[in-house]
Write a protein that holds these residues in place. Sequence first.
Motif, mmCIF file in Angstrom:
data_model
loop_
_atom_site.group_PDB
_atom_site.id
_atom_site.type_symbol
_atom_site.label_atom_id
_atom_site.label_comp_id
_atom_site.label_asym_id
_atom_site.label_seq_id
_atom_site.Cartn_x
_atom_site.Cartn_y
_atom_site.Cartn_z
ATOM 1 N N SER A 149 49.988 41.769 87.793
ATOM 2 C CA SER A 149 49.855 43.182 87.432
ATOM 3 C C SER A 149 48.866 43.388 86.286
ATOM 4 O O SER A 149 48.592 44.518 85.906
ATOM 5 C CB SER A 149 51.219 43.761 87.044
ATOM 6 N N ARG A 150 48.320 42.289 85.771
ATOM 7 C CA ARG A 150 47.350 42.405 84.675
ATOM 8 C C ARG A 150 46.254 41.353 84.818
ATOM 9 O O ARG A 150 46.376 40.424 85.606
ATOM 10 C CB ARG A 150 48.041 42.260 83.329
ATOM 11 N N ASP A 151 45.167 41.533 84.064
ATOM 12 C CA ASP A 151 44.054 40.585 84.037
ATOM 13 C C ASP A 151 44.157 39.714 82.795
ATOM 14 O O ASP A 151 44.798 40.095 81.806
ATOM 15 C CB ASP A 151 42.714 41.334 84.016
ATOM 16 N N TYR A 152 43.503 38.554 82.836
ATOM 17 C CA TYR A 152 43.500 37.612 81.713
ATOM 18 C C TYR A 152 42.072 37.196 81.416
ATOM 19 O O TYR A 152 41.297 36.920 82.333
ATOM 20 C CB TYR A 152 44.317 36.351 82.052
ATOM 21 N N GLU A 153 41.723 37.134 80.143
ATOM 22 C CA GLU A 153 40.394 36.689 79.725
ATOM 23 C C GLU A 153 40.534 35.442 78.867
ATOM 24 O O GLU A 153 41.342 35.423 77.938
ATOM 25 C CB GLU A 153 39.689 37.793 78.943
ATOM 26 N N TYR A 154 39.743 34.417 79.177
ATOM 27 C CA TYR A 154 39.814 33.145 78.463
ATOM 28 C C TYR A 154 38.519 32.805 77.729
ATOM 29 O O TYR A 154 38.402 31.732 77.155
ATOM 30 C CB TYR A 154 40.130 32.010 79.451
ATOM 31 N N THR A 155 37.551 33.685 77.760
ATOM 32 C CA THR A 155 36.261 33.422 77.137
ATOM 33 C C THR A 155 36.386 33.447 75.614
ATOM 34 O O THR A 155 36.917 34.396 75.046
ATOM 35 C CB THR A 155 35.222 34.470 77.594
ATOM 36 N N ASP A 156 35.886 32.403 74.982
ATOM 37 C CA ASP A 156 35.844 32.331 73.523
ATOM 38 C C ASP A 156 34.516 32.944 73.078
ATOM 39 O O ASP A 156 33.461 32.322 73.183
ATOM 40 C CB ASP A 156 35.957 30.868 73.073
ATOM 41 N N TRP A 157 34.575 34.174 72.586
ATOM 42 C CA TRP A 157 33.347 34.911 72.262
ATOM 43 C C TRP A 157 32.598 34.304 71.082
ATOM 44 O O TRP A 157 31.368 34.405 71.017
ATOM 45 C CB TRP A 157 33.667 36.388 72.041
ATOM 46 N N ASP A 158 33.299 33.663 70.162
ATOM 47 C CA ASP A 158 32.611 32.972 69.069
ATOM 48 C C ASP A 158 31.771 31.817 69.619
ATOM 49 O O ASP A 158 30.647 31.593 69.169
ATOM 50 C CB ASP A 158 33.608 32.449 68.035
ATOM 51 N N GLU A 159 32.315 31.096 70.609
ATOM 52 C CA GLU A 159 31.556 30.014 71.256
ATOM 53 C C GLU A 159 30.328 30.557 71.966
ATOM 54 O O GLU A 159 29.255 29.962 71.907
ATOM 55 C CB GLU A 159 32.429 29.285 72.295
ATOM 56 N N VAL A 160 30.494 31.671 72.673
ATOM 57 C CA VAL A 160 29.380 32.290 73.389
ATOM 58 C C VAL A 160 28.268 32.657 72.411
ATOM 59 O O VAL A 160 27.084 32.344 72.636
ATOM 60 C CB VAL A 160 29.848 33.533 74.183
ATOM 61 N N GLU A 161 28.625 33.314 71.323
ATOM 62 C CA GLU A 161 27.622 33.744 70.347
ATOM 63 C C GLU A 161 26.969 32.551 69.649
ATOM 64 O O GLU A 161 25.759 32.571 69.386
ATOM 65 C CB GLU A 161 28.249 34.710 69.351
ATOM 66 N N ALA A 162 27.731 31.512 69.368
ATOM 67 C CA ALA A 162 27.162 30.312 68.748
ATOM 68 C C ALA A 162 26.182 29.633 69.693
ATOM 69 O O ALA A 162 25.109 29.173 69.274
ATOM 70 C CB ALA A 162 28.274 29.341 68.342
ATOM 71 N N PHE A 163 26.522 29.568 70.978
ATOM 72 C CA PHE A 163 25.624 28.995 71.977
ATOM 73 C C PHE A 163 24.328 29.795 72.060
ATOM 74 O O PHE A 163 23.223 29.231 72.075
ATOM 75 C CB PHE A 163 26.320 28.955 73.343
ATOM 76 N N ALA A 164 24.454 31.120 72.092
ATOM 77 C CA ALA A 164 23.268 31.982 72.174
ATOM 78 C C ALA A 164 22.390 31.815 70.937
ATOM 79 O O ALA A 164 21.159 31.709 71.045
ATOM 80 C CB ALA A 164 23.689 33.438 72.343
#
Length: 193
Positions: A156-171
Motif C-alpha cells: 500500500s506504500r512505496d519505499y525509497e532506498y537511495t542514499d542521497w548523500d552518496e549520490v551527491e558525493a559521487f556527482a
Amino acid sequence: MGSILVSYGTGEGQTATVADRIGDVFADRGHDATVMNVDEIPADFDCEAYDAVLVGASIHMGKHQPAVRDFVRTNRETLAARPTAFFQLSMSDAVSDETRRAQAADYVETFLEETDWQPDRIARFGGALRYSKYGFLKRLMMKRIATDATGDTDTSRDYEYTDWDEVEAFAADFAAFVEGRLGLRSPEEGSAN
C-alpha cells in the motif's frame, strides 16, 4: 565550465530522479548539465557535443534497460575519448547483505563486458520499490523479492532506498575528475581569486 550529459534509463522513475539530482550537482558547480532519458534521445543526437558523459541504469529482472546498453554500444568510441561514469540502481544495493551486493557488482561487470566500455567512475545505489506504479503481477513478484531483500512488503506504500548523500558525493567526485581532466577550475579555485 564543461558540458556534461547525464543519460539514463529508468523503469518507474527512481533512476530519472537520481539523474536529475546528479545534474543539479553539476549545475551548482557551474557546468552545463543536460539530463536525458535514452528512450527520448533524437535520431540526430550527437554525443560528441559533450565534454563528459555519465550513464545511469536500473536493474529489472537481473538486466539493465536495453536502450542504455544500445546507447553505450552506439557511442562507445565517443565515450572512450572523454571522461565518463556509470551508475546503477538496484534492490541488491539497498541491503547490507554481502551476497546481494556482490550480485549488484556482477550486474555492473556484465554490463561493461557486454558493451565493451570502461568508465572512469562507477557507483551503485539502492533504488526504490514503487508498488504504486506496478501492475498486479509485477507487484506480486516485487513483493516476493522484497521479502528476502528488504522485508518491505506492504504494497500500500512505496519505499525509497537511495542514499542521497552518496549520490551527491559521487556527482561531486565525477565533476572534480572532469574539471581536472579538462583543465577547468573548480568552484573553490574560482572563488579563491
